[in-house]
Design an enzyme around this catalytic site. Structure first.
Site, PDB file in Angstrom:
ATOM      1  N   LYS A 180       0.840  -1.199   0.000  1.00 10.58           N
ATOM      2  CA  LYS A 180       0.000   0.000   0.000  1.00 10.58           C
ATOM      3  C   LYS A 180       0.875   1.248   0.000  1.00 10.58           C
ATOM      4  O   LYS A 180       2.016   1.208   0.464  1.00 10.58           O
ATOM      5  CB  LYS A 180      -0.869   0.022   1.274  1.00 10.58           C
ATOM      6  CG  LYS A 180      -1.999  -0.986   1.291  1.00 10.58           C
ATOM      7  CD  LYS A 180      -2.795  -0.869   2.593  1.00 10.58           C
ATOM      8  CE  LYS A 180      -3.892  -1.909   2.659  1.00 10.58           C
ATOM      9  NZ  LYS A 180      -4.949  -1.721   1.656  1.00 10.58           N
ATOM     10  N   GLU A 197      -6.196  -9.600   0.493  1.00  9.32           N
ATOM     11  CA  GLU A 197      -5.872 -10.742   1.359  1.00  9.32           C
ATOM     12  C   GLU A 197      -7.044 -11.196   2.210  1.00  9.32           C
ATOM     13  O   GLU A 197      -7.127 -12.366   2.586  1.00  9.32           O
ATOM     14  CB  GLU A 197      -4.680 -10.378   2.266  1.00  9.32           C
ATOM     15  CG  GLU A 197      -5.020  -9.629   3.570  1.00  9.32           C
ATOM     16  CD  GLU A 197      -5.626  -8.252   3.361  1.00  9.32           C
ATOM     17  OE1 GLU A 197      -5.481  -7.695   2.261  1.00  9.32           O
ATOM     18  OE2 GLU A 197      -6.254  -7.720   4.303  1.00  9.32           O
ATOM     19  N   ASP A 241      -2.770  -7.522  -1.873  1.00 12.25           N
ATOM     20  CA  ASP A 241      -3.522  -6.657  -0.955  1.00 12.25           C
ATOM     21  C   ASP A 241      -4.990  -7.080  -0.853  1.00 12.25           C
ATOM     22  O   ASP A 241      -5.714  -6.609   0.008  1.00 12.25           O
ATOM     23  CB  ASP A 241      -3.414  -5.204  -1.428  1.00 12.25           C
ATOM     24  CG  ASP A 241      -3.787  -4.212  -0.333  1.00 12.25           C
ATOM     25  OD1 ASP A 241      -3.951  -4.646   0.828  1.00 12.25           O
ATOM     26  OD2 ASP A 241      -3.910  -3.010  -0.641  1.00 12.25           O
ATOM     27  N   ARG A 287     -10.227 -11.695   1.620  1.00  8.43           N
ATOM     28  CA  ARG A 287     -11.077 -12.744   1.032  1.00  8.43           C
ATOM     29  C   ARG A 287     -10.369 -14.094   1.046  1.00  8.43           C
ATOM     30  O   ARG A 287     -11.022 -15.132   1.112  1.00  8.43           O
ATOM     31  CB  ARG A 287     -11.495 -12.304  -0.384  1.00  8.43           C
ATOM     32  CG  ARG A 287     -10.346 -12.097  -1.331  1.00  8.43           C
ATOM     33  CD  ARG A 287     -10.696 -11.169  -2.492  1.00  8.43           C
ATOM     34  NE  ARG A 287     -10.811  -9.763  -2.065  1.00  8.43           N
ATOM     35  CZ  ARG A 287     -11.087  -8.755  -2.876  1.00  8.43           C
ATOM     36  NH1 ARG A 287     -11.314  -8.970  -4.150  1.00  8.43           N
ATOM     37  NH2 ARG A 287     -11.171  -7.529  -2.408  1.00  8.43           N
TER      38      ARG A 287
HETATM   39  N1  BES Z   1      -8.102  -3.933   4.374  1.00  9.82           N
HETATM   40  C1  BES Z   1      -8.284  -3.481   3.044  1.00  9.82           C
HETATM   41  C2  BES Z   1      -9.592  -2.703   2.844  1.00  9.82           C
HETATM   42  C3  BES Z   1      -9.751  -1.422   3.609  1.00  9.82           C
HETATM   43  C4  BES Z   1      -9.671  -0.208   2.943  1.00  9.82           C
HETATM   44  C5  BES Z   1     -10.077  -1.420   4.952  1.00  9.82           C
HETATM   45  C6  BES Z   1      -9.867   0.973   3.622  1.00  9.82           C
HETATM   46  C7  BES Z   1     -10.268  -0.236   5.624  1.00  9.82           C
HETATM   47  C8  BES Z   1     -10.174   0.957   4.952  1.00  9.82           C
HETATM   48  C9  BES Z   1      -8.295  -4.677   2.087  1.00  9.82           C
HETATM   49  O1  BES Z   1      -7.505  -5.749   2.467  1.00  9.82           O
HETATM   50  C10 BES Z   1      -7.751  -4.189   0.785  1.00  9.82           C
HETATM   51  O2  BES Z   1      -6.601  -3.828   0.754  1.00  9.82           O
HETATM   52  N2  BES Z   1      -8.570  -4.213  -0.260  1.00  9.82           N
HETATM   53  C11 BES Z   1      -8.157  -3.804  -1.548  1.00  9.82           C
HETATM   54  C12 BES Z   1      -8.625  -4.819  -2.547  1.00  9.82           C
HETATM   55  C13 BES Z   1      -8.117  -4.608  -3.949  1.00  9.82           C
HETATM   56  C14 BES Z   1      -6.612  -4.836  -3.978  1.00  9.82           C
HETATM   57  C15 BES Z   1      -8.822  -5.543  -4.889  1.00  9.82           C
HETATM   58  C16 BES Z   1      -8.783  -2.434  -1.828  1.00  9.82           C
HETATM   59  O3  BES Z   1      -9.946  -2.236  -1.472  1.00  9.82           O
HETATM   60  O4  BES Z   1      -8.093  -1.590  -2.359  1.00  9.82           O
HETATM   61 ZN    ZN Z   2      -7.181  -5.961   4.499  1.00  7.54          ZN
HETATM   62 MN    MN Z   3      -5.494  -5.525   1.833  1.00  4.33          MN
END
Ligand code: BES
Ligand code: ZN
Ligand code: MN
Length: 480
Positions: free
Chosen positions: A260, A332, A330, A334
């Site tokens: 990230k 992860e 990222d 799911r």
């Molecule tokens: N933990 C994050 C989602 C998240 C975003 C939680 C903002 C709290 C606040 C999750 O693991 C994630 O990184 N999701 C990605 C998925 C994508 C790579 C398909 C996302 O939403 O960007």
């Molecule tokens: Zn996450």
């Molecule tokens: Mn993530």
């Protein structure tokens, strides 16, 4: 929060502050009309006025606005505003007159006051030196005046226990990832089991996950030096169809190799909010001794980049045998939920499931912090979850599933891929992926990435919200 229910009038209730709600069109009670300051009182929603009767008492008037607009949510807000208005007086107790409101049962009104007061007094100050001028509310005792215990008692107990549980979940959410690790969540589960006869716990370590074939948990945790845990809880509270809760417990989500951006990454200590909600809802349900059969599965791990981390392009095999190619490390949540869902159905025997997870950034774009996304494979079950959300004030808005979304999740060389190529329907995509792992049982998924933190309501403010605890307790109450 110590909560007392009394049928005596507000004026006779002993507390540092007495609080009285006023709707538009209502008059102040006669004895207060001549009190200095009474002319300043307005019933507009969120307006507070402190009256000082000559006997030295303090009477806080809190506006509720138009009668037709008043609901349990407004009472939560009113109670939180009263707790804050009480802070400068160093008040430790508040007595509220439970207002009579058209269309709201007395129990629901009283519950709203308990929730607003309890949630507004949450604080997380263990890492800070004590500040004698700290302006945050410190209410320890709440008196509900003019109320009948027989009428409001069970709603009040449930509201108190669920709101205290939500505050414990907020504490877990707040803890930094160097202190709260997967094993800490397991320890909390053991603590809950030790406190309640009907609760038992089983915890799997990394070797046991691998041995059982939980390829998602194994892959996500492989990049971290901190050992993962799969936490299983059982509550033998009664007969009936066994319900399962599953909560995402990523104690820190760096993104892994698909790392990230630095800005805001520190917030990803809260990626275990679903796990916190499940743990503390479980504790509250056991404390309330609700007569139902409940299990929970919590996959807990960090998501870190390292020489042993999973790579984009890797193919993994899940507990139910399906394979996934990793497009983005990222995505992860799911991957670990997939194994936990299968485990919850096959090993723990759940016949209906709710999972709760900070799963996608896309849900923050779609629904902000007002609604969690609700995605389900069963209308009746979805309706029950949404209804519990409405009553608890933890709102959930249903998004659709459609066979076309399922098509998006198909992999090039494996059964599935974990992230959509063109970021289409990110929140639904994640749910369509999860549906592959529930063996067709009624299942509802709550994406709480937007509602877990920084909601900005009067009673939760900025920071952790404990979202889901009150919804899950209310759901369990409706099933018991
Ligand atoms: N933990 C994050 C989602 C998240 C975003 C939680 C903002 C709290 C606040 C999750 O693991 C994630 O990184 N999701 C990605 C998925 C994508 C790579 C398909 C996302 O939403 O960007
Ligand atoms: Zn996450
Ligand atoms: Mn993530």
């Amino acid at each position: 929060m110590q909560v007392e229910i009394t049928d005596t009038a507000l004026a006779d209730a002993k507390a540092d502050i007495q609080a009285l709600a006023l709707q538009e069109g209502e008059e102040l009670p006669g004895v207060l009309r001549e009190v200095p300051g009474a002319a300043d009182v307005k019933p507009a929603f969120k307006r507070t006025t402190m009256l000082r009767p000559l006997d030295g008492s303090r009477v806080l008037i809190v506006g509720l606005g138009k009668a037709g607009d008043v609901d349990r949510e407004r009472l939560r807000v009113a109670a939180a505003l009263a707790a804050k208005a009480a802070a400068p007086y160093e008040a430790r107790s508040i007595a509220w007159e439970v207002p009579a409101i058209d269309g709201i049962a007395a129990g629901a009104a009283a519950a709203g006051l308990v929730e607003g007061t309890t949630l507004a007094t949450f604080r997380f100050d263990r890492y800070r030196a004590a500040d004698p001028d700290d302006p945050s509310p410190r209410i320890e005792r709440l008196v509900l005046a003019g109320a009948d215990r027989g009428e409001v008692g069970s709603d009040v107990d449930a509201a108190r226990i669920a709101s205290e549980a939500a505050n414990r979940a907020r504490e877990l959410q707040s803890l930094p990832a160097n202190e709260l690790v997967p094993e800490s969540l397991a320890e909390r589960a053991w603590e809950i089991a030790a406190a309640h006869e009907a609760v038992s716990v089983e915890v799997l370590d990394r070797d046991q996950m691998v041995e059982r074939g939980m390829g998602g948990l194994a892959a996500v945790s492989s990049g971290s030096e901190t050992p993962p845990r799969l936490i299983a809880l059982r509550y033998a509270g009664g007969e009936g169809e066994r319900i399962g809760f599953v909560g995402k417990g990523v104690t820190f989500d760096s993104g892994g190799i698909s790392i990230k951006p630095a800005a805001g990454m520190q917030e990803m200590k809260m990626d275990m909010s679903g796990a916190a909600a499940v743990l503390e809802a479980f504790a509250a349900i056991a404390e309330l001794r609700l007569p139902l059969d409940l299990v929970a599965a919590i996959p807990a791990t960090e998501n870190m980049p390292s020489g042993s981390a999973m790579r984009p392009g890797d193919v993994i095999r899940h507990l139910n045998g399906k394979t996934t190619e990793i497009n983005n490390t990222d995505a992860e949540g799911r991957l670990i939920l997939a194994d936990a869902l299968t485990y919850c159905v096959r090993d723990l025997g759940a016949k209906r499931i709710v999972d709760i997870a900070t799963l996608t950034g896309a849900v923050v774009i779609a629904l902000g912090s007002t609604y969690a996304a609700l995605i389900a494979n069963d209308d009746e079950w979805a309706g029950r979850v949404a209804g519990a959300g409405d009553r608890s004030g933890e709102l959930a808005w249903r998004l659709p599933l459609h066979p076309e979304y399922r098509e998006l999740t198909k992999g090039k060389i494996a059964d599935l891929t974990n992230a959509a190529a063109k970021r289409k329907a990110g929140t639904i995509y994640a749910a369509a992926f999860l549906e592959e792992f529930v063996d067709g049982v009624p299942w509802a998924h709550l994406d709480i990435a937007g509602t877990s933190w920084d909601v900005g309501r009067e009673y939760v403010g900025s920071g952790p919200t404990g979202f889901g605890v009150r919804l899950l307790v209310e759901l369990a109450r409706s099933l018991a």
